[in-house]
Design an enzyme around this catalytic site. Structure first.
Site, PDB file in Angstrom:
ATOM      1  N   LEU A  74      12.416 -19.858  -3.621  1.00 30.51           N
ATOM      2  CA  LEU A  74      11.256 -19.065  -3.176  1.00 30.51           C
ATOM      3  C   LEU A  74      10.084 -19.230  -4.151  1.00 30.51           C
ATOM      4  CD1 LEU A  74       9.948 -16.614  -1.581  1.00 30.51           C
ATOM      5  CD2 LEU A  74      11.158 -15.131  -3.187  1.00 30.51           C
ATOM      6  N   ASP A  88       0.826  -1.214   0.000  1.00 25.93           N
ATOM      7  CA  ASP A  88       0.000   0.000   0.000  1.00 25.93           C
ATOM      8  C   ASP A  88       0.864   1.270   0.000  1.00 25.93           C
ATOM      9  OD1 ASP A  88      -2.337   1.408  -0.048  1.00 25.93           O
ATOM     10  OD2 ASP A  88      -2.822   1.120   2.071  1.00 25.93           O
ATOM     11  N   HIS A  90       2.727   3.227  -9.051  1.00 26.94           N
ATOM     12  CA  HIS A  90       2.623   1.775  -9.230  1.00 26.94           C
ATOM     13  C   HIS A  90       3.872   1.216  -9.925  1.00 26.94           C
ATOM     14  CE1 HIS A  90      -1.316   1.832  -7.589  1.00 26.94           C
ATOM     15  NE2 HIS A  90      -1.907   2.407  -8.629  1.00 26.94           N
TER      16      HIS A  90
HETATM   17  C1  FPP Z   1      -2.080  -0.090  -3.393  1.00 20.20           C
HETATM   18  O1  FPP Z   1      -1.569   1.235  -3.260  1.00 20.20           O
HETATM   19  C2  FPP Z   1      -1.408  -0.741  -4.514  1.00 20.20           C
HETATM   20  C3  FPP Z   1      -2.037  -1.349  -5.553  1.00 20.20           C
HETATM   21  C4  FPP Z   1      -3.505  -1.434  -5.676  1.00 20.20           C
HETATM   22  C5  FPP Z   1      -1.259  -1.923  -6.680  1.00 20.20           C
HETATM   23  C6  FPP Z   1      -0.020  -2.658  -6.286  1.00 20.20           C
HETATM   24  C7  FPP Z   1       0.753  -2.980  -7.513  1.00 20.20           C
HETATM   25  C8  FPP Z   1       2.097  -2.920  -7.608  1.00 20.20           C
HETATM   26  C9  FPP Z   1       3.017  -2.607  -6.480  1.00 20.20           C
HETATM   27  C10 FPP Z   1       2.750  -3.278  -8.906  1.00 20.20           C
HETATM   28  C11 FPP Z   1       2.993  -4.750  -8.863  1.00 20.20           C
HETATM   29  C12 FPP Z   1       3.462  -5.309 -10.121  1.00 20.20           C
HETATM   30  C13 FPP Z   1       3.341  -6.638 -10.426  1.00 20.20           C
HETATM   31  C14 FPP Z   1       4.005  -7.189 -11.575  1.00 20.20           C
HETATM   32  C15 FPP Z   1       2.534  -7.564  -9.631  1.00 20.20           C
HETATM   33  P1  FPP Z   1      -2.568   2.456  -3.463  1.00 20.20           P
HETATM   34  O2  FPP Z   1      -2.631   2.776  -4.903  1.00 20.20           O
HETATM   35  O3  FPP Z   1      -3.882   2.137  -2.836  1.00 20.20           O
HETATM   36  O4  FPP Z   1      -1.826   3.595  -2.677  1.00 20.20           O
HETATM   37  P2  FPP Z   1      -2.507   4.792  -1.879  1.00 20.20           P
HETATM   38  O5  FPP Z   1      -3.165   4.166  -0.665  1.00 20.20           O
HETATM   39  O6  FPP Z   1      -1.356   5.654  -1.519  1.00 20.20           O
HETATM   40  O7  FPP Z   1      -3.491   5.481  -2.796  1.00 20.20           O
END
Ligand code: FPP
Length: 261
Positions: free
Chosen positions: A145, A35, A52
């Site tokens: 892993l 997050d 992201h």
């Molecule tokens: C939540 O942060 C994050 C997500 C919904 C997406 C997570 C995805 C990645 C880290 C990329 C992963 C890549 C692969 C290949 C699996 P948020 O957007 O809710 O953050 P915020 O709370 O600050 O708005």
């Protein structure tokens, strides 16, 4: 020689963080709610999708660190069943990011990393579904892993899909009510064959589960930190494992010292 170097390097990282050479208890399975990508980007006056893609960079750093530390299973919450409700531009950006990242993820051959996906694939683009299957089959024999990526995943949705399978099997006469045990039900979940979560890490300051691995987190230890996911790296990971090391896991029993008293 290489192995010795890795052990020395890990010990050095642990000492840097802890200031001591205390031994780490390495969890078998760590789950991550990644997050804070959006807030990380906002702080830099950048679009959410930039956060992201930086989050994907962190993901790779964390995967390598987990492999070095000897963790056997790690599950990452990449896209929830609720994330479809985000702005279309963000959803499209995330799907494109997964597609691009899968090309590099399947190359973890040297590190002996196996890749699996959980979640309902039926709503995903056919090209992405194909790449996911290719990642799984290419890495199936690897014994290091296991990285599990949750895409279009929801804990409640997973349980409902498993209940449907139970109903189908019962309807076709393959099982009777008395055949349904916890072990049997578990075998119908997406995570069949994967051990339960030992440590659940959530970055970004929020303290909730958000429909992630509801069944599998039953006896997990929870670790919450304020670090936004794109800033989460090896040092933060070791801090989380140190915290886990200090926990007294009782699984509903009393601790050994209390039982002796
Ligand atoms: C939540 O942060 C994050 C997500 C919904 C997406 C997570 C995805 C990645 C880290 C990329 C992963 C890549 C692969 C290949 C699996 P948020 O957007 O809710 O953050 P915020 O709370 O600050 O708005």
């Amino acid at each position: 020689m290489m192995r010795l170097f890795v052990i020395i390097q890990i010990q050095k990282d642990v000492n840097d963080v802890a200031g001591s050479s205390a031994e780490l208890k390495i969890p078998t399975h760590i789950a991550f709610v990644m997050d804070g990508n959006g807030r990380w980007a906002k702080k830099r006056f950048m679009p959410r999708n930039y956060g992201h893609s930086e989050g994907a960079r962190s993901l790779k750093t964390v995967i390598r660190s987990l492999a070095e530390l000897g963790v056997k299973y790690a599950t990452f919450y990449a896209f929830s069943t609720e994330n479809w409700n985000r702005p279309q531009e963000e959803v499209d950006g995330l799907m494109q990011l997964f597609d691009e990242q899968l090309d590099s993820l399947k190359e973890y051959e040297k590190e002996n990393i196996r890749l699996l996906f959980i979640g309902d694939r039926t709503r995903l683009a056919p090209g992405l579904i194909e790449k996911m299957a290719e990642c799984e089959s290419k890495s199936a024999d690897r014994t290091g892993l296991t990285v599990i990526i949750a895409v279009n995943y929801g804990g409640q949705d997973e349980i409902v899909r498993a209940v449907r399978k139970v109903a189908e099997l019962a309807g076709e006469g393959y099982i009777k009510p008395q055949d349904i045990s916890g072990k049997f039900f578990e075998s119908l979940l997406d995570t069949n064959g994967i051990p339960p979560v030992d440590l659940m890490v959530r970055t970004g300051g929020e303290k909730r589960l958000s429909n992630f691995l509801i069944w599998q987190n039953a006896y997990a230890e929870f670790y919450f930190c304020d670090t936004l996911w794109p800033d989460f790296g090896k040092k933060e990971l070791i801090k989380a494992i140190e915290d886990y090391t200090s926990r007294d896991r009782r699984f509903g029993k009393v601790s050994v010292s209390k039982a002796d008293a």
